[in-house]
Design a protein around this motif. Sequence first.
Motif, short mmCIF file in Angstrom:
data_model
loop_
_atom_site.label_atom_id
_atom_site.label_comp_id
_atom_site.label_asym_id
_atom_site.label_seq_id
_atom_site.Cartn_x
_atom_site.Cartn_y
_atom_site.Cartn_z
N CYS A 1 0.80 -1.13 -0.09
CA CYS A 1 0.10 0.05 0.04
C CYS A 1 0.78 1.30 0.22
O CYS A 1 1.98 1.33 0.86
CB CYS A 1 -0.83 -0.12 1.14
SG CYS A 1 -1.73 1.57 1.51
N CYS B 1 -6.96 -0.84 0.42
CA CYS B 1 -6.13 -1.29 1.25
C CYS B 1 -7.10 -1.86 2.81
O CYS B 1 -7.59 -0.93 3.10
CB CYS B 1 -5.03 -0.34 1.73
SG CYS B 1 -3.99 -0.77 3.13
N CYS C 1 -5.57 0.70 5.91
CA CYS C 1 -5.86 2.11 5.84
C CYS C 1 -6.91 2.52 4.88
O CYS C 1 -7.24 3.68 5.11
CB CYS C 1 -4.52 2.85 5.73
SG CYS C 1 -4.16 2.98 4.21
N PHE D 1 -6.76 3.17 1.82
CA PHE D 1 -6.36 3.57 0.81
C PHE D 1 -6.41 3.09 -0.61
O PHE D 1 -6.29 1.70 -0.75
CB PHE D 1 -4.73 4.12 0.85
CG PHE D 1 -4.17 4.90 -0.27
CD1 PHE D 1 -4.46 6.51 -0.31
CD2 PHE D 1 -3.19 4.53 -1.22
CE1 PHE D 1 -3.78 7.01 -1.25
CE2 PHE D 1 -2.68 5.46 -2.06
CZ PHE D 1 -3.11 6.67 -2.30
N GLN E 1 0.17 3.96 0.84
CA GLN E 1 0.20 4.65 2.23
C GLN E 1 0.55 4.19 3.51
O GLN E 1 1.35 4.82 4.05
CB GLN E 1 -1.25 5.03 2.37
CG GLN E 1 -1.80 6.20 3.33
CD GLN E 1 -1.99 7.47 2.58
OE1 GLN E 1 -1.06 7.86 1.80
NE2 GLN E 1 -3.19 8.03 2.79
N CYS E 2 0.48 2.89 3.74
CA CYS E 2 0.82 2.20 5.09
C CYS E 2 1.82 1.00 4.90
O CYS E 2 2.37 0.52 5.89
CB CYS E 2 -0.27 1.67 5.87
SG CYS E 2 -1.06 0.39 5.00
ZN LIG Z 1 -2.69 1.21 3.39
#
Ligand SMILES: [Zn+2]
Length: 313
Positions: free
Chosen positions: A38, A58, A61, A63, A40-41
């Motif tokens: 992901c 995801c 999170c 995203f 983002q995370c």
């Molecule tokens: Zn994520």
Amino acid sequence: MSKKYHARSLMDFLGELSTEAVCEQYLMQMRWPDGMPCLQCGSKEFYPRLKHRRAYKCKACGFFNRPTAGTIFHKTLTSLHQWFVALFLIANDKRGLSALTLSKHLGVSYQTAWAMLQRVRHAMAKRNDQYQLIGYVEMDEMYIGAPTEGKKRGRGTEQTPVLVAVSFVPGSDGKEYIGFAKLKTLTVVKATPIVNFAKRHVQKDTVIRTDGLSVYPPLERHGFVHDRNPVKKRKAHLVLPHVHTYISNLRSFVMGTHHGLDETHLQQYLDEFCYRFNRRRCEEEMFDRLLLACLEKEETGKYPILNTQCIIA
Ligand SMILES: [Zn+2]
């Protein structure tokens, strides 16, 4: 994957990469052999793909991750399947595929095909830029374009000068073997652009063999070993055999495939020629190689922007 690149025939390609979903899975596997993280995370857990978006949500999170984000495939209305077919055709036509032919094969407009080719050439250029020539290099300039009045050619005309650099390896049998090449259009044949080119594309301490033109000696002051060979022009092919063989192939490509080139985009055509030449010993793997080159992350706005009006699905 045990092997990064695969040799693939047309029949293999048609059987293996036959749908949008399969192409997307293949793209993800090539881009992230250990699984897509992901953005983002970093988690690798996703909900099933959204139906009408090239995106995966995801689980950690929320995203929305797009497998094509940051690549030349992103934000185009052209399907991945069409892109893959285009890449296969481009990879396997060593004479250079025209936009007209590509548009007919894909069933897209000429403008779309042309824009796709430009993006692929851009990816090729980026990949070319990652390598430097090393060891022994021949360097010379050639001229492309219609000659000025009086049919005068070469130095002193309005044709576009192109700097050609070809590496070679001296063999134990006393012969020299041609290696890799670089091509760069110049606005003017002067020492400064030539030195700048060498600093970027040729490793320091490389022996650079040239003719006697006065623009080359400054290379010596910038960490290169300059092997200067003053010759009468007609004998240039004898002291610079590798670069002249290469130039002769390039002229065939320019005249044969593109019937002379649109000089506005000359560098892109040269990038394509160079990319193919440097991979001439692994032609069967070209699709995978080209796909990986196209998957390299772009800095925002760096790739040629497509006019969305030109894009049809
Ligand atoms: Zn994520």
